[in-house]
Design a protein around this motif. Sequence first.
Motif, PDB file in Angstrom:
ATOM      1  N   ARG A 178       0.830  -1.212   0.000  1.00 35.45           N
ATOM      2  CA  ARG A 178       0.000   0.000   0.000  1.00 35.45           C
ATOM      3  C   ARG A 178       0.864   1.262   0.000  1.00 35.45           C
ATOM      4  O   ARG A 178       0.526   2.252  -0.664  1.00 35.45           O
ATOM      5  N   ILE A 179       1.956   1.238   0.747  1.00 37.57           N
ATOM      6  CA  ILE A 179       2.852   2.401   0.753  1.00 37.57           C
ATOM      7  C   ILE A 179       3.494   2.565  -0.624  1.00 37.57           C
ATOM      8  O   ILE A 179       3.632   3.686  -1.138  1.00 37.57           O
ATOM      9  N   LEU A 180       3.864   1.439  -1.231  1.00 38.17           N
ATOM     10  CA  LEU A 180       4.440   1.504  -2.580  1.00 38.17           C
ATOM     11  C   LEU A 180       3.436   2.075  -3.570  1.00 38.17           C
ATOM     12  O   LEU A 180       3.799   2.890  -4.442  1.00 38.17           O
ATOM     13  N   GLU A 181       2.180   1.688  -3.467  1.00 35.28           N
ATOM     14  CA  GLU A 181       1.147   2.214  -4.360  1.00 35.28           C
ATOM     15  C   GLU A 181       1.021   3.728  -4.223  1.00 35.28           C
ATOM     16  O   GLU A 181       0.944   4.449  -5.234  1.00 35.28           O
ATOM     17  N   GLN A 182       1.038   4.234  -3.012  1.00 34.14           N
ATOM     18  CA  GLN A 182       0.982   5.691  -2.826  1.00 34.14           C
ATOM     19  C   GLN A 182       2.193   6.375  -3.449  1.00 34.14           C
ATOM     20  O   GLN A 182       2.081   7.480  -4.005  1.00 34.14           O
ATOM     21  N   THR A 183       3.338   5.720  -3.373  1.00 33.27           N
ATOM     22  CA  THR A 183       4.561   6.286  -3.947  1.00 33.27           C
ATOM     23  C   THR A 183       4.481   6.319  -5.463  1.00 33.27           C
ATOM     24  O   THR A 183       4.782   7.344  -6.102  1.00 33.27           O
ATOM     25  N   MET A 184       4.086   5.203  -6.065  1.00 30.57           N
ATOM     26  CA  MET A 184       4.015   5.126  -7.529  1.00 30.57           C
ATOM     27  C   MET A 184       2.968   6.091  -8.081  1.00 30.57           C
ATOM     28  O   MET A 184       3.109   6.583  -9.212  1.00 30.57           O
ATOM     29  N   SER A 185       1.944   6.377  -7.287  1.00 29.90           N
ATOM     30  CA  SER A 185       0.891   7.301  -7.715  1.00 29.90           C
ATOM     31  C   SER A 185       1.274   8.759  -7.506  1.00 29.90           C
ATOM     32  O   SER A 185       0.503   9.663  -7.866  1.00 29.90           O
ATOM     33  N   GLY A 186       2.454   9.001  -6.902  1.00 28.68           N
ATOM     34  CA  GLY A 186       2.931  10.360  -6.715  1.00 28.68           C
ATOM     35  C   GLY A 186       2.343  11.074  -5.518  1.00 28.68           C
ATOM     36  O   GLY A 186       2.519  12.289  -5.366  1.00 28.68           O
ATOM     37  N   ARG A 187       1.642  10.320  -4.641  1.00 27.22           N
ATOM     38  CA  ARG A 187       1.009  10.958  -3.490  1.00 27.22           C
ATOM     39  C   ARG A 187       1.982  11.180  -2.338  1.00 27.22           C
ATOM     40  O   ARG A 187       1.750  12.057  -1.507  1.00 27.22           O
ATOM     41  N   ILE A 188       3.029  10.383  -2.282  1.00 20.75           N
ATOM     42  CA  ILE A 188       4.040  10.547  -1.228  1.00 20.75           C
ATOM     43  C   ILE A 188       5.433  10.381  -1.834  1.00 20.75           C
ATOM     44  O   ILE A 188       5.599   9.813  -2.917  1.00 20.75           O
ATOM     45  N   ASP A 189       6.439  10.865  -1.107  1.00 15.50           N
ATOM     46  CA  ASP A 189       7.847  10.724  -1.494  1.00 15.50           C
ATOM     47  C   ASP A 189       8.581  10.140  -0.277  1.00 15.50           C
ATOM     48  O   ASP A 189       9.120  10.887   0.540  1.00 15.50           O
ATOM     49  N   PRO A 190       8.611   8.803  -0.141  1.00 13.59           N
ATOM     50  CA  PRO A 190       9.090   8.205   1.106  1.00 13.59           C
ATOM     51  C   PRO A 190      10.602   8.082   1.194  1.00 13.59           C
ATOM     52  O   PRO A 190      11.312   7.987   0.192  1.00 13.59           O
ATOM     53  N   ALA A 191      11.068   8.089   2.426  1.00  8.74           N
ATOM     54  CA  ALA A 191      12.447   7.756   2.763  1.00  8.74           C
ATOM     55  C   ALA A 191      12.410   7.067   4.114  1.00  8.74           C
ATOM     56  O   ALA A 191      11.441   7.180   4.869  1.00  8.74           O
ATOM     57  N   THR A 192      13.480   6.340   4.439  1.00 10.67           N
ATOM     58  CA  THR A 192      13.532   5.610   5.703  1.00 10.67           C
ATOM     59  C   THR A 192      14.786   6.003   6.464  1.00 10.67           C
ATOM     60  O   THR A 192      15.896   5.958   5.924  1.00 10.67           O
ATOM     61  N   LEU A 193      14.599   6.383   7.729  1.00 12.57           N
ATOM     62  CA  LEU A 193      15.749   6.674   8.595  1.00 12.57           C
ATOM     63  C   LEU A 193      15.887   5.592   9.658  1.00 12.57           C
ATOM     64  O   LEU A 193      14.958   4.805   9.902  1.00 12.57           O
ATOM     65  N   ARG A 194      17.049   5.580  10.313  1.00 18.32           N
ATOM     66  CA  ARG A 194      17.430   4.474  11.195  1.00 18.32           C
ATOM     67  C   ARG A 194      18.030   5.000  12.494  1.00 18.32           C
ATOM     68  O   ARG A 194      18.839   5.926  12.479  1.00 18.32           O
ATOM     69  N   ALA A 195      17.639   4.377  13.616  1.00 19.01           N
ATOM     70  CA  ALA A 195      18.273   4.623  14.910  1.00 19.01           C
ATOM     71  C   ALA A 195      18.780   3.295  15.451  1.00 19.01           C
ATOM     72  O   ALA A 195      18.171   2.244  15.214  1.00 19.01           O
ATOM     73  N   HIS A 196      19.882   3.349  16.186  1.00 13.08           N
ATOM     74  CA  HIS A 196      20.565   2.123  16.598  1.00 13.08           C
ATOM     75  C   HIS A 196      21.196   2.334  17.960  1.00 13.08           C
ATOM     76  O   HIS A 196      21.578   3.448  18.319  1.00 13.08           O
ATOM     77  N   ARG A 197      21.320   1.249  18.733  1.00 13.68           N
ATOM     78  CA  ARG A 197      21.985   1.290  20.024  1.00 13.68           C
ATOM     79  C   ARG A 197      23.044   0.182  20.074  1.00 13.68           C
ATOM     80  O   ARG A 197      22.890  -0.843  19.391  1.00 13.68           O
TER      81      ARG A 197
END
Length: 501
Positions: A178-197
């Motif tokens: 579903r997130i990919l569908e929103q991206t391909m449709s141009g509704r969102i521009d996603p990125a992923t960030l990371r936190a670590h311990r």
Amino acid sequence: MSKHVLTAEFQHESNTFKKGATMLADFEAEALAEGEAAIAAYGSANTELAGFLDASREAGWNMQHVISAHAGPGARVARATFDHIAGKICDAARAEKDSLDGILLGLHGAMVPDFCEDGEGELLSRLRAIVGPDMPIAIVLDLHANATPQMCELADIIVSYKTYPHIDMRERGLQAGRILEQTMSGRIDPATLRAHRPMLDEINAGRSDAGPMVAVYERARIFEMEPGIHAVSINAGFSDADIREVGPTVLVTYDRNIAGVEARARSMAEELSDAIWESRFASENRYLEVEEAAAIASGFDASKGPLIIADYSDNPGSGAYGDATNLLKAMLDARLQNAAFGPMIDPEAAAQLTAHKVGDRVKLRLGGKNDPAFGGGPLEVEGEIRLISDGRFIGDGPIISGLHHSFGPTAVLRIDGIDVLVVSGNSQMLDQQQFKAFGIMPAEKSVIGLKSMQHFRAAFEPISGRVIVCDSGALSTPQYHRRHYRNVPRPIFPLDRDVTL
């Protein structure tokens, strides 16, 4: 016009302390199918692929599934094997890149090939070299992923399981789709960030049924409801991999189009990572010595269900050999009756037993052949063969319902009062059919010794009178100092218990 989406599954959890290599035959024994054959085999079960298909039907995609490849946890993946499976995915991307709108992958997150430390990052790097930086790529990870910065850089969307025992694979596949569908449709521009311990893994390996992580997963679900936040993924890590980027992480996939969301995503990731760090001493398990576990079993009242003894450290699901004998020896020494034990992964013993017939009494050396220093050496036993089988079964529990599996040549050997399931293939105990299909009725037993860390709970806890956990000293022992880490960054908890942030 329908969107063209390329999908694939390539999953392996690599225990770098285990001898040998994971070969193509190991994938063939577990799951290796292409295209429509893969969809027929795995597309209606609790799998990421089923979730991808749900997303495809919902959005009307032209979905092209390349391959489903899964091998049981084991040693590093041989380069030829990695190149073969990754090559299938990359060849399809190369052939279809001009018409592709997106890529959706079911990965694990703890694959270590024999030529690098980050199998998923390597696959994503090869794909990016083919499709370029702008093609939307979404991936689903097991919550035991060692999620690396490279994965976050190369995949726009990352969604991890939120349950251990794992029962939400299909749900997470649909979420990623579903997130990919929103991206391909141009509704969102996603990125992923990371936190670590600086930890080898979350203290309870990410348990979602008890302990401090229950609240952390719930907090992640609440965060996902905020505008611009699409996935909040908690990865417990996989401490059986001696690699630099090891340990628990929190990943947040957010929409770059919305001002201020990146800062909010960072705040979420750090808050949840702090919660994991602050609970690092709050272990839910008490790891019994095998003799103590057997003593409890000797006096157990099974009127409300059997006692389940889980050998945490010989879990084939974390890459342990599955042939440790210390727990079985303790159960035999305690002269337990109406008991079961399994699986004992010993292809040599299974071949010897299946060469006989049901009813024969056989003497043999059982288990402990891979590395007797971890979990005990071979036992000299004598017993009666109760069943001989090709090892095939169909799961019916929460994790593998409807999926076809095989232990390979299999026998049930009754040693005194214990029915021992002796198998050839690598698998942890996570479904009652892994006993029932071979004539062992778990609910009718007084004591069951099984090899699993946590997945067994989904199917076995509902029938149990009590569950206890033991450490037989096998390869996946929670006594981390017994494993010789060379690559993990130091200091790191719990090898360095006084490490501070």
